[in-house]
Design a protein around this motif. Structure first.
Motif, mmCIF file in Angstrom:
data_model
loop_
_atom_site.group_PDB
_atom_site.id
_atom_site.type_symbol
_atom_site.label_atom_id
_atom_site.label_comp_id
_atom_site.label_asym_id
_atom_site.label_seq_id
_atom_site.Cartn_x
_atom_site.Cartn_y
_atom_site.Cartn_z
ATOM 1 N N HIS A 196 -2.390 8.360 -5.427
ATOM 2 C CA HIS A 196 -2.932 9.586 -4.854
ATOM 3 C C HIS A 196 -2.387 10.806 -5.600
ATOM 4 N N ARG A 197 -1.094 10.766 -5.936
ATOM 5 C CA ARG A 197 -0.512 11.891 -6.696
ATOM 6 C C ARG A 197 -1.220 12.055 -8.039
ATOM 7 N N ARG A 198 -1.527 10.914 -8.697
ATOM 8 C CA ARG A 198 -2.216 11.015 -9.998
ATOM 9 C C ARG A 198 -3.645 11.514 -9.811
ATOM 10 N N TRP A 199 -4.291 11.032 -8.756
ATOM 11 C CA TRP A 199 -5.670 11.463 -8.465
ATOM 12 C C TRP A 199 -5.702 12.971 -8.207
ATOM 13 N N CYS A 200 -4.702 13.481 -7.476
ATOM 14 C CA CYS A 200 -4.638 14.921 -7.173
ATOM 15 C C CYS A 200 -4.621 15.752 -8.453
ATOM 16 N N ARG A 201 -4.010 15.201 -9.514
ATOM 17 C CA ARG A 201 -3.894 15.994 -10.746
ATOM 18 C C ARG A 201 -5.238 16.158 -11.462
ATOM 19 N N VAL A 202 -6.193 15.257 -11.181
ATOM 20 C CA VAL A 202 -7.485 15.342 -11.889
ATOM 21 C C VAL A 202 -8.629 15.761 -10.971
ATOM 22 N N TRP A 224 3.369 11.872 5.810
ATOM 23 C CA TRP A 224 1.930 11.777 6.047
ATOM 24 C C TRP A 224 1.455 10.352 5.782
ATOM 25 N N TRP A 225 1.931 9.776 4.657
ATOM 26 C CA TRP A 225 1.563 8.390 4.348
ATOM 27 C C TRP A 225 2.110 7.430 5.402
ATOM 28 N N ALA A 245 0.850 -1.204 0.000
ATOM 29 C CA ALA A 245 0.000 0.000 0.000
ATOM 30 C C ALA A 245 0.874 1.237 0.000
ATOM 31 N N ARG A 246 1.940 1.198 0.780
ATOM 32 C CA ARG A 246 2.835 2.361 0.882
ATOM 33 C C ARG A 246 3.397 2.722 -0.493
ATOM 34 N N ARG A 247 3.798 1.676 -1.247
ATOM 35 C CA ARG A 247 4.376 1.931 -2.575
ATOM 36 C C ARG A 247 3.312 2.430 -3.547
ATOM 37 N N HIS A 248 2.129 1.793 -3.507
ATOM 38 C CA HIS A 248 1.111 2.051 -4.531
ATOM 39 C C HIS A 248 0.263 3.286 -4.231
ATOM 40 N N LEU A 283 -0.402 4.999 7.586
ATOM 41 C CA LEU A 283 -0.327 3.542 7.466
ATOM 42 C C LEU A 283 0.216 2.866 8.721
ATOM 43 N N LEU A 284 0.558 3.673 9.743
ATOM 44 C CA LEU A 284 1.021 3.086 11.002
ATOM 45 C C LEU A 284 -0.031 2.139 11.586
ATOM 46 N N ASP A 285 -1.261 2.631 11.596
ATOM 47 C CA ASP A 285 -2.416 1.824 11.969
ATOM 48 C C ASP A 285 -2.296 1.113 13.316
ATOM 49 N N PRO A 286 -1.882 1.798 14.366
ATOM 50 C CA PRO A 286 -1.813 1.117 15.666
ATOM 51 C C PRO A 286 -3.221 0.832 16.214
ATOM 52 N N GLU A 287 -3.271 -0.101 17.144
ATOM 53 C CA GLU A 287 -4.533 -0.548 17.755
ATOM 54 C C GLU A 287 -5.406 0.633 18.204
#
Ligand SMILES: CC(C)(COP(=O)(O)OP(=O)(O)OC[C@H]1O[C@@H](n2cnc3c(N)ncnc32)[C@H](O)[C@@H]1OP(=O)(O)O)[C@@H](O)C(=O)NCCC(=O)NCCS
Length: 392
Positions: free
Chosen positions: A171-177, A188-189, A163-166, A193-197
């Motif tokens: 998101h960068r491409r989505w921001c452009r449109v 920020w990512w 997820a971190r890579r993708h 994605l830390l997602d602690p309990e």
């Protein structure tokens, strides 16, 4: 008391977290503080001090905002605004905002943005509500895609590293449109994605779905059979359909909830029964403040050609004046002029119009815009309803 303002240092973070936590009614855990420390840029935060005691804070994240037409504008995301209950209504917020915005002007920034805890606070500082968030609830078993909707496929699960890579790239491409999109830094990512309990509130860890042009993360709450979507980004129509197909096929899930379904999201029209996408709330989302009228207005694109003289009123920062805007789908110019004004506009109304989220004609009916509103009404609409998708 006259507050003394100073820039924060890294050592201030625990005390600043305490001021912020008390103002919002929670206590930051040591884990919270450790996580925030990786994001925090102390020099971007201003503190108000009564002697040694920190009694007020306001700062900003370094972010980018997508304008209609796709231009990314550097835009500070104002955040962590809090004044101790012992020191309120003595002008501390006003002095923090004055100093913070003086810095933005010195840095040559064209717009700033924030999300507001209360609707009464920020209009006086020139901010206008610029996007609407839509909370939606979908009864999954009844939400069936039309038989003629294609199945583009291509959806896979991935782990946090995948997820971190993708996700950041999509998101960068989505921001452009996407007008109104707010950028996310690498840190920020990492934080998201830390997602602690302690961030799950009783639900599952995040599940991550990828499509070559899309990304979704969600949690499942087994107690009530709910799937809570945390992130949904689709840079193409195929990705949008493919990801929703997957979500609507999640056996054992009764209800899907999403907190920022775009107002013009096509999902209802993909279903045999559009009414299965129920809107459960429509709060304001991003608030925008125009700092530099010519820079902000010439950076966006306009739905139709317009040539208009605007008289902008800015009592807080005195950045108003009379400007001639010539713009259309292919570009725009905006410069000071001595010509007679066609339209008078309050700076906060300009913020509400900048992303295309609110129409000039609507603001005219609220007496925030006056004059030949028809000259700008259609032009300021955007190719899509704005959606910012990153709370800060
Ligand atoms: C909102 C908050 C920061 C205001 O701080 P403050 O130092 O009391 O604000 P100031 O005294 O500088 O007030 C500035 C102006 O805003 C007004 N104002 C401030 N807070 C307000 C509120 N909650 N509702 C309505 N008006 C408010 C004041 O009346 C004043 O108006 P004026 O300058 O036009 O006369 C403070 O009440 C607080 O910490 N609240 C809880 C946390 C929060 O909601 N933070 C905002 C996060 S987005």
């Amino acid at each position: 008391m006259t507050p003394v303002l100073r820039r924060a240092t890294a050592e201030d973070l625990p005390a600043v977290s305490a001021v912020d936590g008390r103002a919002f009614g929670y206590q930051h855990t040591p884990e919270d503080i450790e996580a925030v420390a990786k994001l925090w840029e102390p020099e971007r935060f201003l503190l108000a001090c009564d002697g040694e005691e920190i009694v007020g804070v306001a700062g900003s994240w370094d972010m980018t905002l997508t304008l209609p037409g796709g231009a990314p504008l550097p835009s500070p995301g104002v955040t962590w605004v809090a004044v101790a209950a012992t020191h309120r209504r003595r002008g501390i917020l006003r002095s923090l905002m004055t100093e913070l915005h003086r810095g933005y002007l010195d840095d040559g920034l064209a717009v700033s943005m924030l999300t507001a805890s209360e609707g009464t606070i920020y209009g006086r500082f020139g901010y206008g509500p610029a996007t609407v968030e839509r909370f939606a609830r979908i009864e999954r078993r009844r939400a069936v895609m039309r038989a003629d909707v294609p199945d583009p496929g291509g959806v896979r699960y991935t782990d946090t590293d995948g997820a971190r890579r993708h996700a950041a790239e999509v998101h960068r491409r989505w921001c452009r449109v996407q007008p109104g999109a707010v950028s996310r830094s690498e840190q920020w990512w990492d934080d998201l994605l830390l997602d602690p309990e302690w961030r799950r509130h009783g639900a599952s860890p995040l599940f991550h779905l990828t499509h070559p042009d899309g990304y979704v993360s969600y949690r499942i709450n087994q107690d009530d059979g709910t799937c809570r979507i945390r992130d949904f980004f689709a840079a193409t129509g195929d990705a949008h359909v493919a990801l929703w197909r997957l979500l609507l096929g999640l056996d054992l899930v009764e209800t899907i909830t999403v907190d920022d379904l775009a107002l013009d999201d096509p999902l209802p029209f993909l279903l045999t029964d559009p009414r299965q996408v129920r809107t459960t709330g429509m709060p304001d989302g991003l608030w925008v403040r125009v700092l530099d009228v010519p820079a902000a207005l010439s950076a966006r694109r306009y739905a139709v050609e317009t040539d208009v003289v605007l008289e902008v009123h800015d009592p807080f920062l005195d950045r108003g004046g009379r400007f001639r805007l010539r713009g259309g789908p292919d570009g725009a110019t905006c410069e000071p002029t001595g010509a007679t004004a066609d339209v008078d506009v309050e700076i906060r109304a300009l913020g509400s119009m900048l992303l295309g989220g609110h129409r000039a004609s609507t603001l005219a009916r609220a007496a925030l815009v006056t004059g030949a509103v028809g000259r700008i009404d259609a032009a300021f609409t955007a190719e899509r309803e704005p959606r910012f998708a990153t709370h800060f």
